[in-house]
Write an enzyme that holds these catalytic residues in place. Structure first.
Site, short mmCIF file in Angstrom:
data_model
loop_
_atom_site.label_atom_id
_atom_site.label_comp_id
_atom_site.label_asym_id
_atom_site.label_seq_id
_atom_site.Cartn_x
_atom_site.Cartn_y
_atom_site.Cartn_z
N GLN A 178 -4.55 -4.99 6.79
CA GLN A 178 -5.55 -5.84 6.13
C GLN A 178 -5.65 -7.23 6.78
O GLN A 178 -6.41 -8.06 6.31
CB GLN A 178 -5.20 -6.03 4.65
CG GLN A 178 -5.56 -4.84 3.80
CD GLN A 178 -7.06 -4.49 3.83
OE1 GLN A 178 -7.94 -5.33 3.98
NE2 GLN A 178 -7.33 -3.21 3.70
N ASP B 58 3.09 -4.52 7.96
CA ASP B 58 1.88 -3.71 7.87
C ASP B 58 0.70 -4.67 7.97
O ASP B 58 0.42 -5.41 7.02
CB ASP B 58 1.90 -2.96 6.54
CG ASP B 58 0.56 -2.33 6.20
OD1 ASP B 58 0.51 -1.61 5.18
OD2 ASP B 58 -0.43 -2.54 6.92
N LYS C 65 -10.19 -1.11 10.71
CA LYS C 65 -10.26 -2.34 9.90
C LYS C 65 -10.77 -3.50 10.74
O LYS C 65 -11.12 -4.55 10.20
CB LYS C 65 -8.87 -2.70 9.38
CG LYS C 65 -8.14 -1.57 8.71
CD LYS C 65 -8.50 -1.45 7.27
CE LYS C 65 -7.53 -0.50 6.60
NZ LYS C 65 -7.74 -0.36 5.19
N HIS D 246 0.88 -1.18 0.00
CA HIS D 246 0.00 0.00 0.00
C HIS D 246 0.91 1.22 0.00
O HIS D 246 2.03 1.18 0.53
CB HIS D 246 -0.86 -0.05 1.26
CG HIS D 246 -1.84 1.06 1.42
ND1 HIS D 246 -1.49 2.31 1.85
CD2 HIS D 246 -3.17 1.08 1.22
CE1 HIS D 246 -2.59 3.06 1.93
NE2 HIS D 246 -3.61 2.35 1.55
N CYS E 288 -4.82 2.50 -3.63
CA CYS E 288 -3.56 2.98 -3.00
C CYS E 288 -2.45 1.95 -3.17
O CYS E 288 -1.61 1.76 -2.28
CB CYS E 288 -3.77 3.30 -1.53
SG CYS E 288 -4.99 4.55 -1.20
C1 C6P Z 1 -2.38 -2.68 3.59
C2 C6P Z 1 -2.74 -1.32 4.06
N1 C6P Z 1 -1.79 -0.54 4.64
C3 C6P Z 1 -2.08 0.70 5.08
C4 C6P Z 1 -3.35 1.24 4.95
C5 C6P Z 1 -3.63 2.62 5.51
O1 C6P Z 1 -4.47 2.47 6.64
P1 C6P Z 1 -4.98 3.81 7.41
O2 C6P Z 1 -5.95 3.31 8.46
O3 C6P Z 1 -5.65 4.66 6.32
O4 C6P Z 1 -3.74 4.49 7.97
C6 C6P Z 1 -4.37 0.47 4.35
C7 C6P Z 1 -5.75 1.06 4.15
N2 C6P Z 1 -6.34 0.59 2.94
C8 C6P Z 1 -7.67 1.05 2.60
C9 C6P Z 1 -7.72 2.54 2.38
S1 C6P Z 1 -6.65 3.04 1.09
C10 C6P Z 1 -8.16 0.30 1.35
O5 C6P Z 1 -9.22 0.68 0.82
O6 C6P Z 1 -7.48 -0.69 0.98
C11 C6P Z 1 -4.06 -0.82 3.91
O7 C6P Z 1 -5.00 -1.58 3.35
#
Ligand code: C6P
Length: 405
Positions: A202, A199, A225, A122, A363
């Site tokens: 997910q 990370d 999440k 991401h 993203c």
């Molecule tokens: C693997 C991974 N790593 C980082 C993020 C960012 O998480 P935040 O809570 O926004 O900081 C996400 C968030 N992905 C969402 C929003 S782009 C998706 O629609 O897939 C993610 O999936």
């Protein structure tokens, strides 16, 4: 309690909604999960009955709020099998946690050092490391993927060297659903004395990672999440590493003593928790963890695998539909396109039928570049979705296809 999806759905007020005159079919759980009443009630309870700032007040309300907030930290520690509660840093989310670590490594990297990331990342787990390399002169190396959307581990091994200082990889790809072999990735990185950040954004709504067993150095995730509120999340770091890294932000809470001559910093975890945090969010993060554990991750994993299998079978019956991310180890995310149709057009039409999916690059533009596509339609399923909702998705996609070809 046996897993009963209809009973579980009653916990989520939003699932009773209609969208465009149709029952909401929410299949964008990889973007954010829906919230059970227990999490909503937790937030209302805090603001209704014991709202106060934490760690500073001598009055009862402040003590109650502090106990609840630190109680949530303890829940997070136990959930992820973390050795010390002070290794749990409460953050604003995954992105915040990653940037906290990237900032910390400013002083540890120099020209000639190497950072390895995967092609599945991401943007939140790419851009901070690019910025770190720009600041320090370190070089970014990328673990490639194959046509199935699976990391090529033989290439990872070739990339590892005595110059490798850091490895960053997601536990599960948000765009493809690929589950990465992080235990093996961590082991091989440690053989070169490289630190690993995973990370887990997910992963944590689908599986329950044991962070001590993984021996990971840093692990980040977001509460939203995991059926928790937005604006809160967790950074886990081994205490040896967290003690080495400098604070991320200066301010209240993160200090031991402030004089104009010199300031000394608080110990863990508060060194990394400057200012007033998202108190309600942190407490509700704990409530979300309690909720997920009340259902059970074995049950969640098994049921979501059923949904993934069924949805994959049904979608691939649609002529011209291609699924991206076809590895064996996958979570309940399906990214697909239909030949000759832009994903955005499919997403727009199915929304008119009450169905929420995400379209675009999610993203994760490097993945789309690899497949030479502008983006995909991404359907991401959670334990509160049903096979009937998958049928509604398939019917809507077929309708969109008939309208657009
Ligand atoms: C693997 C991974 N790593 C980082 C993020 C960012 O998480 P935040 O809570 O926004 O900081 C996400 C968030 N992905 C969402 C929003 S782009 C998706 O629609 O897939 C993610 O999936």
């Amino acid at each position: 309690m046996a897993f009963n999806v209809q009973e579980i759905r009653k916990d989520f007020p939003i699932l009773q909604r209609e969208v465009n005159g149709k029952p909401l079919v929410y299949l964008d759980n990889a973007a954010t999960a829906q919230k059970p009443q227990a999490v909503i009630d937790c937030i209302v309870d805090y603001y209704s009955n014991y709202n106060a700032n934490i760690h500073r007040g001598v009055h009862t309300l402040s003590q109650e709020a502090t106990d609840a907030y630190e109680g949530a930290r303890k829940k997070i520690q136990e959930h992820f099998n973390i050795q010390h509660s002070h290794e749990v840093i409460l953050t604003a989310g995954t992105t915040h946690g990653i940037n906290m670590i990237a900032n910390g490594f400013n002083e540890f990297l120099k020209k000639g050092d190497e950072i390895i990331v995967s092609a599945l990342e991401h943007h939140s787990n790419i851009v901070p490391w690019q910025m770190l390399c720009e600041r320090t002169g370190a070089e970014l190396k990328v673990i490639p993927i194959d046509e199935k959307g699976v990391l090529v581990l033989s290439e990872y091994e070739k990339l590892l060297s005595e110059n490798t200082k850091l490895v960053f990889v997601n536990h599960i790809s948000n765009a493809l659903g690929t589950i990465n072999p992080i235990a093996e990735i961590i082991k091989k990185a440690h053989e070169k004395d490289a630190a690993v950040l995973v990370d887990g954004a997910q992963a944590c709504s689908h599986i329950k990672p044991d962070l001590q067993a993984l021996d990971v150095d840093f692990y980040v995730t977001s509460a939203h999440k995991m059926c928790g509120p937005t604006g809160t999340g967790m950074l886990y770091g081994k205490e040896d590493w967290l003690n080495k890294l400098p604070p991320y932000q200066g301010g209240g809470e993160m200090i031991a003593e402030v004089t104009f001559e010199k300031t000394t910093y608080a110990g863990l975890p508060h060194k990394f928790e400057a200012g007033t945090p998202n108190i309600a969010g942190g407490i509700a993060f704990g409530a979300a963890i309690d909720y997920l554990n009340s259902i059970g991750f074995d049950e969640i994993e098994a049921y979501e695998h059923e949904l993934l299998t069924y949805a994959t079978e049904q979608l691939t019956l649609i002529e011209g539909l291609k699924i991206y991310g076809t590895g064996v180890d996958k979570t309940s995310v399906i990214s697909f396109n239909i030949e000759g149709i832009h994903p955005y057009d499919i997403g727009t039409i199915v929304d008119k039928l009450g169905i929420a999916v995400r379209t675009g690059h999610h993203c994760a533009q490097p993945i789309m570049d690899y497949y030479k596509i502008p983006g995909t339609v991404r359907a991401s399923f959670a334990f509160y979705n049903t096979k009937e909702e998958i049928d509604a998705l398939v019917k809507a996609v077929k309708k969109a296809k008939s309208m657009l070809t």
